[in-house]
Design a protein around this motif. Structure first.
Motif, PDB file in Angstrom:
ATOM      1  N   ASN A 143      48.467  39.824  34.018  1.00 50.94           N
ATOM      2  CA  ASN A 143      47.697  38.735  33.409  1.00 50.94           C
ATOM      3  C   ASN A 143      46.257  39.118  33.072  1.00 50.94           C
ATOM      4  OD1 ASN A 143      50.015  37.299  33.732  1.00 50.94           O
ATOM      5  ND2 ASN A 143      49.125  35.643  34.938  1.00 50.94           N
ATOM      6  N   GLU A 201      50.739  31.317  27.353  1.00 47.17           N
ATOM      7  CA  GLU A 201      50.523  30.210  28.292  1.00 47.17           C
ATOM      8  C   GLU A 201      51.186  28.936  27.789  1.00 47.17           C
ATOM      9  OE1 GLU A 201      46.574  30.285  30.852  1.00 47.17           O
ATOM     10  OE2 GLU A 201      46.110  30.581  28.718  1.00 47.17           O
ATOM     11  N   SER A 207      56.628  31.377  37.347  1.00 46.99           N
ATOM     12  CA  SER A 207      55.573  32.141  38.007  1.00 46.99           C
ATOM     13  C   SER A 207      54.478  32.450  36.983  1.00 46.99           C
ATOM     14  CB  SER A 207      56.147  33.444  38.580  1.00 46.99           C
ATOM     15  OG  SER A 207      55.113  34.322  38.954  1.00 46.99           O
ATOM     16  N   GLU A 208      53.218  32.362  37.393  1.00 43.73           N
ATOM     17  CA  GLU A 208      52.097  32.655  36.501  1.00 43.73           C
ATOM     18  C   GLU A 208      52.175  34.091  35.975  1.00 43.73           C
ATOM     19  OE1 GLU A 208      49.460  30.598  35.350  1.00 43.73           O
ATOM     20  OE2 GLU A 208      50.907  29.118  36.089  1.00 43.73           O
TER      21      GLU A 208
END
Length: 280
Positions: free
Chosen positions: A227, A242, A257-258
């Motif tokens: 990220n 995003e 999950s990010e």
């Protein structure tokens, strides 16, 4: 040994296994020819047995076996034979919901009520080999029942095959295909142009979203976090990623999950780069 409980036609019977009294659908050439109820038989190596103790998405296997036409059960068995040759071991219990779908598809075609499948092309791209196997039903139905099935129906059969090899329900596979279609449409809208469906980057993007959705549904997470790098190096792709991840969460009613954002941003950047390179 098995005791015949019901003869469905020359090639399909329902038998009860000696010892535990378990019921099975038995499909094999000539297995029911000249046979009578209560007669004892020993199925040979070319006979396929399906347990009737299972429950499926469309109901109890025992009830389905007795309500679906024997010919549709046989046709579904032929498709599963082809799938097994292509993929190896598969879950044969998908026979009953697949045969049920085939029977309703035949009925719809006979009554001129064919349904449309807006995700056919997405299913073809996401589940390419399953779709290839599913298309074998076209000549089978033409020869055996004088029915011409269309590509939209083939798409649904492909989802059944996928569920037999990947332990994923047909409804879940449909959800994933729908989520992928929505995500690709949003990415195209964000970058301001359609993505070439024949490009390698597009294929990679679709498959990435497919597996991302599958991971979300199974609660699995990626280990490496990209990220920070992607957010600094490719901020626009990261912004789009995003938004797409949030859409997937809403569509599948699950939490991503990010970490997924960075990986998706990488694929979005590749697609955008490839499109620009071709224009130049």
């Amino acid at each position: 040994m098995y005791r015949i409980e019901k003869v469905l036609n020359h090639n399909t019977v329902i038998g009860i296994r000696s010892g535990d009294n378990q019921e099975f659908l038995m499909i094999g050439k000539g297995i029911g020819f000249g046979k009578k109820v209560t007669e004892q038989i020993e199925p040979g190596p070319k006979v396929t047995l399906y347990s009737l103790q299972k429950s499926t998405e469309r109901g109890n296997a025992r009830e389905l076996a007795k309500s679906i036409s024997p010919e549709c059960l046989e046709i579904a068995g032929q498709i599963l034979d082809a799938a097994e040759q292509e993929f190896g071991k598969i879950d044969r219990n998908i026979l009953f919901p697949m045969a049920d779908h085939i029977e309703y598809a035949v009925k719809r075609i006979q009554e001129h009520e064919q349904i449309s499948n807006p995700l056919t092309e997405d299913i073809r791209a996401l589940f390419h080999m399953e779709y290839k196997v599913a298309r074998q039903i076209i000549p089978i139905l033409r020869e055996r029942m004088n029915i011409q099935i269309d590509e939209d129906e083939v798409g649904y059969i492909a989802l059944h095959i996928h569920s037999a090899i990947d332990d994923e329900k047909v409804s879940q596979a449909m959800q994933v295909a729908q989520a992928v279609r929505e995500c690709v449409s949003q990415i195209e809208q964000e970058i301001g142009r359609p993505i070439d469906v024949m490009s390698l980057a597009y294929n990679r993007l679709m498959n990435h979203i497919r597996y991302m959705a599958a991971r979300a549904m199974k609660g699995e997470k990626l280990k490496v976090n990209m990220n920070d790098y992607m957010g600094i190096k490719f901020p626009n792709a990261f912004r789009i990623a995003e938004k797409v991840c949030r859409k997937v969460e809403r569509s599948l009613r699950c939490e991503l999950s990010e970490v997924e954002i960075g990986y998706l941003a990488m694929h979005i950047e590749r697609v955008a780069d490839e499109e620009l390179d071709e224009k130049e």
